[in-house]
Design an enzyme around this catalytic site. Structure first.
Site, mmCIF file in Angstrom:
data_model
loop_
_atom_site.group_PDB
_atom_site.id
_atom_site.type_symbol
_atom_site.label_atom_id
_atom_site.label_comp_id
_atom_site.label_asym_id
_atom_site.label_seq_id
_atom_site.Cartn_x
_atom_site.Cartn_y
_atom_site.Cartn_z
ATOM 1 N N THR A 347 41.571 46.676 56.660
ATOM 2 C CA THR A 347 41.521 45.833 57.848
ATOM 3 C C THR A 347 42.918 45.711 58.431
ATOM 4 O O THR A 347 43.896 45.588 57.697
ATOM 5 C CB THR A 347 40.949 44.437 57.518
ATOM 6 O OG1 THR A 347 40.927 43.636 58.713
ATOM 7 C CG2 THR A 347 41.762 43.720 56.463
ATOM 8 N N HIS A 399 39.796 40.076 40.389
ATOM 9 C CA HIS A 399 40.545 40.087 39.129
ATOM 10 C C HIS A 399 39.628 40.284 37.920
ATOM 11 O O HIS A 399 40.111 40.505 36.802
ATOM 12 C CB HIS A 399 41.316 38.775 38.991
ATOM 13 C CG HIS A 399 42.614 38.917 38.246
ATOM 14 N ND1 HIS A 399 42.889 39.972 37.409
ATOM 15 C CD2 HIS A 399 43.718 38.118 38.211
ATOM 16 C CE1 HIS A 399 44.092 39.825 36.896
ATOM 17 N NE2 HIS A 399 44.625 38.709 37.365
#
Length: 427
Positions: A347, A399
Site C-alpha cells: 500500500t 507476530h
C-alpha cells in the site's frame, strides 16, 4: 411479467446494495441493456435486461440491501416490439425527414445561431463503449459521450475521460439547460450538508461495511506489529529518469516506482517465505508463488486487486499490469479474479502525502508493506551530511507466524534492493 432477479454475485458474496437504477419505470429497454447496478463489498455488478420490453416495476429502491435471487423489479416483455433499441422510451420518436413543430421565430428568415448538436441516438449509444460511471457523469454534466475519446482497453470511455473532456463536448449550453430546470432543493455542499445543517446521517454502503468488518477482523485475529526502515531513493530516481521516456515510447507504459518495490518485495519473500504464508487453524500454508496485492483508493472505497504470479514477471510487465488493474479499480470494472487469491500486499500512502503510517494487514495474509512520501532529508553518508530523497517504509506483520528478526531482515532486504537496483537483475 418477467422478474428481474439478483444474479449470483461471486464466491462468498451473499448480499449487495442497490447502487443505481439506470432505467425508470415505463422506459423501453433492449436485451442486454443495464437496468440496475448493485454494489457488493468487492465489485459493482450490472444487472442487464434478458429480453426487450418495458421496465414495469422497480421493487427495490436505491440503497436497499438485497440477496441472491431477490426480485429487483419486473419487465413487461410484451409491451414493445423486439426491435426497440437501447435507451429508447415508449414514446414515439420523430421519423427521419419528417418536419416537427417548430416555433415561429425559428422559421423566420432572420438567421440565428446554429442549434446545439443533438445527443447521440440510441443506435449510436449502443456502439459507444463506456463505463456506467462515465455514462452517469456525462448525463449529469450534459456531455456528449460520443465526443469523448476513450483511453480504456478497447477504447472504453471511463470516468476520468469524461472528467477530463475538453469544453465543446456539451450537449447544450448550460444556460439553456438551467432555464428549463425546475427549482430544486437547497444546494448541498461536498459533504452532503445543506446550508445551516450541523449534522447529516448517511447509511453505510455495503462495501464500506465490509471494509470496516475486514479491518476489525484483521486487528482482532492477528498479533499485529509494525517495524520501520528508511530507503535512499537516489538510485531508483536515477534509473527511472534514465529509462522512463524510452519505456513509455517503446512499451506504452509509464515507469513508476511501484514495480521496483514489487520486484524487491518478491525477492525478499523468496528469502523469507513465512512472510508470504498463511495460517489455517494449527497449520501454516506456505505459498510458493506471489500474487501481489496493490491497494487502490477508488470512489467506492479501498480495494486490493492483485497481480497474479508477480514473481514470474519483469518490470515492464508489472508496470503494465499495475496500471491496468488500478484503472479497472477506479472505473469499477474489477472482477472477482482480480480481488481473490492475494498472498502479500503493498500500500502506498505516499501518493497522498503520508510521511509514515502503520498499515493494517490484509487478512488472511500475514504481512503488508507500506510505502510513503519521498522527502529530501539530511543524512550521514561516509561521514558527511548529504541531502538525499528518503522514504520511510513499514512492514506490519502477524507476530504469530513472523518473528521480529524475520520481519526486520525482510524490510532490510527490500531497502538493500531499492538502494542497489542492479542487484534485482541478479535476483
Amino acid at each position: 411479467m418477467l422478474p428481474i432477479k439478483v444474479p449470483p454475485l461471486g464466491e462468498s458474496i451473499v448480499e449487495a446494495t442497490v447502487s443505481r437504477w439506470t432505467k425508470k419505470e415505463g422506459d423501453a429497454v433492449a436485451a442486454g441493456d443495464t437496468l440496475v447496478e448493485l454494489e457488493t463489498d468487492k465489485i459493482t455488478v450490472e444487472v442487464p435486461a434478458l429480453k426487450p420490453g418495458v421496465l414495469a416495476k422497480r421493487a427495490k429502491n436505491e440503497g436497499d440491501v438485497v440477496h441472491v435471487d431477490d426480485v429487483l423489479g419486473e419487465l413487461d416483455e410484451t409491451a414493445v416490439p423486439a426491435t426497440v433499441g437501447a435507451g429508447q422510451t415508449a414514446a414515439p420518436a420523430a421519423q427521419p425527414g419528417v418536419p416537427t413543430s417548430t416555433p415561429t421565430a425559428a422559421r423566420s428568415a432572420v438567421p440565428g445561431p446554429p442549434p446545439p448538436p443533438p445527443p447521440p441516438s440510441a443506435s449510436q449509444s449502443e456502439t459507444i463503449k463506456s463505463s456506467p460511471a462515465a455514462r452517469r457523469i456525462a448525463e449529469e454534466r450534459g456531455i456528449d459521450i460520443a465526443a469523448v475519446a476513450g483511453t480504456g482497453r478497447g477504447g472504453v470511455v471511463s470516468k476520468p475521460d469524461v472528467l477530463a473532456a475538453p469544453t465543446g463536448t456539451e450537449r447544450a449550453p448550460v444556460a439553456a439547460r438551467a432555464s428549463t430546470t425546475p427549482p430544486s432543493a437547497p444546494t448541498r455542499g461536498g459533504n452532503g450538508a445543506a446550508p445551516g445543517e450541523r449534522e447529516t446521517r448517511e447509511k453505510m454502503s455495503t462495501r464500506r461495511k465490509r471494509i470496516a468488518e475486514n479491518l476489525l477482523q484483521s486487528q482482532h485475529a492477528t498479533a499485529h506489529l509494525t517495524t520501520f526502515n528508511e530507503v535512499d531513493m537516489s538510485a531508483i530516481n536515477a534509473l527511472r529518469e534514465k529509462y522512463k521516456e524510452k519505456v513509455e515510447k517503446e512499451h506504452g507504459v509509464k515507469l513508476t516506482f511501484m514495480p521496483f518495490f514489487v520486484r524487491a518485495a518478491v525477492a525478499a519473500l523468496k528469502q523469507f517465505p513465512m512472510v508470504n504464508a498463511q495460517i489455517d487453524g494449527d497449520s501454516i500454508i506456505y505459498k510458493h508463488y506471489v500474487n501481489m496485492g496493490i491497494a487502490v483508493a477508488s470512489d467506492q472505497g479501498l480495494v486490493v486487486p492483485n497481480i497474479k504470479d508477480a514473481d514470474r514477471k519483469g518490470t515492464i510487465d508489472l508496470s503494465r499490469e499495475i496500471s491496468e488493474v488500478a484503472k479497472r479499480a477506479r472505473d469499477g470494472k474489477l472482477t472477482m479474479d482480480d480481488l481473490t487469491g492475494g498472498t502479500f500486499t503493498i500500500t502506498n500512502g505516499g501518493v497522498f502525502g503520508s510521511l509514515i503510517s502503520t498499515p493494517i494487514i490484509n487478512y488472511p495474509q500475514v504481512a503488508i508493506l507500506g510505502l510513503h512520501k519521498t522527502q529530501d532529508r539530511p543524512v550521514a553518508v561516509n561521514g558527511e551530511v548529504k541531502i538525499r530523497p528518503m522514504m520511510y517504509i513499514a512492514l506490519s506483520y502477524d507476530h504469530r507466524i513472523v518473528d521480529g528478526q524475520q520481519a526486520v531482515l525482510f524490510l532490510v532486504r527490500v531497502k538493500e534492493l531499492i538502494e542497489d537496483p542492479a542487484a534485482m537483475r541478479i535476483e
